[in-house]
Design a protein around this motif. Structure first.
Motif, PDB file in Angstrom:
ATOM      1  N   LEU A  53       0.867  -1.240   0.042  1.00  0.00           N
ATOM      2  CA  LEU A  53       0.143   0.117  -0.040  1.00  0.00           C
ATOM      3  C   LEU A  53       0.974   1.389   0.080  1.00  0.00           C
ATOM      4  CD1 LEU A  53      -2.728  -0.900   2.661  1.00  0.00           C
ATOM      5  CD2 LEU A  53      -2.862  -0.896   0.162  1.00  0.00           C
ATOM      6  N   ASP A  54       0.424   2.246  -0.559  1.00  0.00           N
ATOM      7  CA  ASP A  54       0.908   3.527  -0.549  1.00  0.00           C
ATOM      8  C   ASP A  54      -0.041   4.668   0.122  1.00  0.00           C
ATOM      9  OD1 ASP A  54       3.318   2.895  -1.913  1.00  0.00           O
ATOM     10  OD2 ASP A  54       2.130   3.101  -3.995  1.00  0.00           O
ATOM     11  N   VAL A  55       0.507   5.212   1.099  1.00  0.00           N
ATOM     12  CA  VAL A  55      -0.203   5.962   2.019  1.00  0.00           C
ATOM     13  C   VAL A  55       0.085   7.621   1.782  1.00  0.00           C
ATOM     14  CG1 VAL A  55      -1.092   6.579   4.249  1.00  0.00           C
ATOM     15  CG2 VAL A  55      -0.682   4.133   3.746  1.00  0.00           C
ATOM     16  N   SER A  56      -0.794   8.255   1.379  1.00  0.00           N
ATOM     17  CA  SER A  56      -0.229   9.642   1.260  1.00  0.00           C
ATOM     18  C   SER A  56      -1.007  10.562   2.472  1.00  0.00           C
ATOM     19  CB  SER A  56      -1.028  10.271  -0.155  1.00  0.00           C
ATOM     20  OG  SER A  56      -0.689   9.537  -1.158  1.00  0.00           O
ATOM     21  N   LEU A  57      -0.071  11.226   3.098  1.00  0.00           N
ATOM     22  CA  LEU A  57      -0.357  12.004   4.148  1.00  0.00           C
ATOM     23  C   LEU A  57      -0.423  13.372   4.016  1.00  0.00           C
ATOM     24  CD1 LEU A  57       1.885  10.080   6.775  1.00  0.00           C
ATOM     25  CD2 LEU A  57      -0.567   9.759   6.232  1.00  0.00           C
ATOM     26  N   LEU A  58      -1.203  14.263   4.927  1.00  0.00           N
ATOM     27  CA  LEU A  58      -1.320  15.928   4.845  1.00  0.00           C
ATOM     28  C   LEU A  58      -1.545  16.075   3.511  1.00  0.00           C
ATOM     29  CD1 LEU A  58       1.627  16.346   7.143  1.00  0.00           C
ATOM     30  CD2 LEU A  58      -0.811  16.199   7.759  1.00  0.00           C
ATOM     31  N   ASN A  59      -2.761  15.784   2.725  1.00  0.00           N
ATOM     32  CA  ASN A  59      -2.917  16.318   1.393  1.00  0.00           C
ATOM     33  C   ASN A  59      -1.930  15.791   0.369  1.00  0.00           C
ATOM     34  OD1 ASN A  59      -5.400  17.389   2.444  1.00  0.00           O
ATOM     35  ND2 ASN A  59      -4.635  19.049   3.045  1.00  0.00           N
ATOM     36  N   ASN A  63       4.473  10.911   1.345  1.00  0.00           N
ATOM     37  CA  ASN A  63       3.963   9.715   1.123  1.00  0.00           C
ATOM     38  C   ASN A  63       4.798   8.525   1.773  1.00  0.00           C
ATOM     39  OD1 ASN A  63       2.095  10.440  -1.338  1.00  0.00           O
ATOM     40  ND2 ASN A  63       4.126  10.854  -2.530  1.00  0.00           N
ATOM     41  N   VAL A  64       4.104   7.717   2.394  1.00  0.00           N
ATOM     42  CA  VAL A  64       4.545   6.842   3.120  1.00  0.00           C
ATOM     43  C   VAL A  64       4.298   5.270   2.628  1.00  0.00           C
ATOM     44  CG1 VAL A  64       4.435   5.668   5.411  1.00  0.00           C
ATOM     45  CG2 VAL A  64       4.438   8.072   5.203  1.00  0.00           C
ATOM     46  N   PRO A  65       5.080   4.700   2.273  1.00  0.00           N
ATOM     47  CA  PRO A  65       5.045   3.172   1.600  1.00  0.00           C
ATOM     48  C   PRO A  65       4.509   2.168   3.006  1.00  0.00           C
ATOM     49  CG  PRO A  65       7.211   3.402   1.446  1.00  0.00           C
ATOM     50  CD  PRO A  65       6.491   4.743   2.024  1.00  0.00           C
ATOM     51  N   GLY A 131      -6.180   5.635   8.622  1.00  0.00           N
ATOM     52  CA  GLY A 131      -7.371   6.601   8.153  1.00  0.00           C
ATOM     53  C   GLY A 131      -9.028   6.205   8.763  1.00  0.00           C
ATOM     54  N   LEU A 132      -8.930   4.704   8.864  1.00  0.00           N
ATOM     55  CA  LEU A 132     -10.088   4.005   9.493  1.00  0.00           C
ATOM     56  C   LEU A 132      -9.835   3.189  10.464  1.00  0.00           C
ATOM     57  CD1 LEU A 132     -10.989   2.679   5.748  1.00  0.00           C
ATOM     58  CD2 LEU A 132     -11.942   4.797   6.903  1.00  0.00           C
ATOM     59  N   PRO A 133      -9.689   3.971  11.813  1.00  0.00           N
ATOM     60  CA  PRO A 133      -9.423   3.282  12.776  1.00  0.00           C
ATOM     61  C   PRO A 133     -10.623   2.574  13.459  1.00  0.00           C
ATOM     62  CG  PRO A 133      -9.714   5.619  13.430  1.00  0.00           C
ATOM     63  CD  PRO A 133      -9.764   5.389  11.759  1.00  0.00           C
ATOM     64  N   LEU A 134     -11.846   2.811  13.249  1.00  0.00           N
ATOM     65  CA  LEU A 134     -13.033   2.289  13.590  1.00  0.00           C
ATOM     66  C   LEU A 134     -13.611   1.071  12.717  1.00  0.00           C
ATOM     67  CD1 LEU A 134     -14.643   4.921  15.614  1.00  0.00           C
ATOM     68  CD2 LEU A 134     -13.068   3.257  16.064  1.00  0.00           C
ATOM     69  N   ALA A 223      -4.858  11.397   3.294  1.00  0.00           N
ATOM     70  CA  ALA A 223      -5.529  11.756   2.098  1.00  0.00           C
ATOM     71  C   ALA A 223      -6.012  10.334   1.407  1.00  0.00           C
ATOM     72  CB  ALA A 223      -4.601  12.580   1.255  1.00  0.00           C
ATOM     73  N   GLU A 224      -5.224   9.610   1.088  1.00  0.00           N
ATOM     74  CA  GLU A 224      -5.582   8.447   0.106  1.00  0.00           C
ATOM     75  C   GLU A 224      -4.734   7.206   0.468  1.00  0.00           C
ATOM     76  OE1 GLU A 224      -5.845   7.850  -4.539  1.00  0.00           O
ATOM     77  OE2 GLU A 224      -4.996   9.783  -3.814  1.00  0.00           O
ATOM     78  N   VAL A 225      -5.153   5.925   0.276  1.00  0.00           N
ATOM     79  CA  VAL A 225      -4.541   4.707   0.555  1.00  0.00           C
ATOM     80  C   VAL A 225      -4.880   3.873  -0.751  1.00  0.00           C
ATOM     81  CG1 VAL A 225      -4.371   2.611   1.873  1.00  0.00           C
ATOM     82  CG2 VAL A 225      -4.858   4.839   3.117  1.00  0.00           C
TER      83      VAL A 225
END
Length: 309
Positions: A53-59, A63-65, A131-134, A223-225
């Protein structure tokens, strides 16, 4: 009896043997087959969960892989892991983030010169993304995958899904005939492939579930996963079967042609006489008999003339 009487059969026997040698080829003996040992053990892998997965933070300014693997094992050396969770740091506002929790999470890989096998089992598991803790990305009751490769046999790959599956809070029914798409407004889209297997002449691979994820939750920090998640994967590669090698046979001489002429032995004339029972004195005896016959005839004529007088 003269010794020449036996000469003819002996010479004829020798002549026949010589003719046989000229027309017959040498005998060829096949060497026994020799077997060589195999070239090595097989290979196997197993993994309970793998994320790409590629996670985009702070708009999307950072980018965090998100590359994680739970209970990933491989063989030739036998391996077995049963860790029940995997965590990542720094992707949820700097806090530790749990990607997966499960009651059962087993991965096993074994391999030797006869067989290679990968096996995974996952039960009562929940997978989360940043981004989806619950809200869980997916919840499953139980999945298993197995890949078995036996030397000299066709590899086998199989996966099994038991119980219910929930994706982004929705209960779904998966189809083996194609992917299943789940879309949740304001959250994202997940496409699932059920029980993917692949085999070749020496390899096998199986995965119980593969998810293609596109999540865009309405959170300021995430922002996006985007990417993929694989559950219950197993692979194997067959050991190399022992190769039998044979010593090549010697080449055989070409058989005699049909028009080959037999060898002929001509015997002297005197020995032809011996074959019928005569010997070398036979001509003299015949001459004496002729002389005696002539003398007897002359005496008979003289006796008849004396009677007439």
């Amino acid at each position: 009896m003269n010794s020449n009487t036996f000469r003819m059969p002996a010479r004829r026997a020798a002549a026949l043997m010589a003719a046989g040698v000229l027309t017959a080829g040498p005998l060829a003996l096949a060497a026994p087959a020799q077997a060589t040992e195999g070239a090595g053990d097989g290979r196997a892998t197993a993994v309970v969960l793998r994320t790409g997965l590629d996670v985009s933070l702070l708009n999307k300014t950072l980018n965090v892989p998100l590359r994680a693997a739970l209970n990933e094992v491989s063989a030739p050396a036998n391996a077995d892991k049963t860790t029940l969770s995997v965590q990542l740091d720094g992707v949820d506002q700097g806090r530790a983030f749990t990607v997966l929790r499960a009651d059962v999470a087993t991965a096993r890989a074994t391999a030797d010169a006869r067989k290679a096998e990968g096996y995974t089992n996952l039960a009562h598991a929940k997978v989360h993304v940043p981004g989806l803790p619950l809200l869980s990305l997916i919840e499953i009751q139980e999945v298993t995958s197995k890949a078995v490769c036996v030397a000299g046999k066709r590899p086998v790959a199989e996966s099994e899904l038991l119980g219910q599956v929930t994706v982004l809070g929705k209960r779904v029914t998966l189809s083996a005939g194609g992917p299943t798409r789940v879309e949740v407004p304001g959250v994202g889209t997940v496409t699932l492939d059920l029980s993917k297997t692949h085999t070749t002449s020496r390899t096998a691979a199986a995965s119980a579930l593969e998810l293609r994820v596109s999540i865009n939750p309405l959170k300021l920090n995430v922002a996006e996963v985007e990417g993929t998640v694989t559950l219950a994967g197993a692979t194997c590669e067959s050991p190399k079967a022992p190769a039998a090698t044979e010593t090549p046979e010697p080449e055989k001489s070409a058989p005699a042609k049909a028009d080959t002429k037999p060898q002929t032995v001509v015997e002297p004339a005197e020995e032809n006489l011996a074959e019928t029972g005569g010997d070398s004195t036979t001509p003299y005896l015949a001459g004496g008999a002729v002389a005696l016959l002539g003398a007897g005839g002359g005496a008979l004529l003289l006796a008849r003339a004396a009677r007439r007088r």
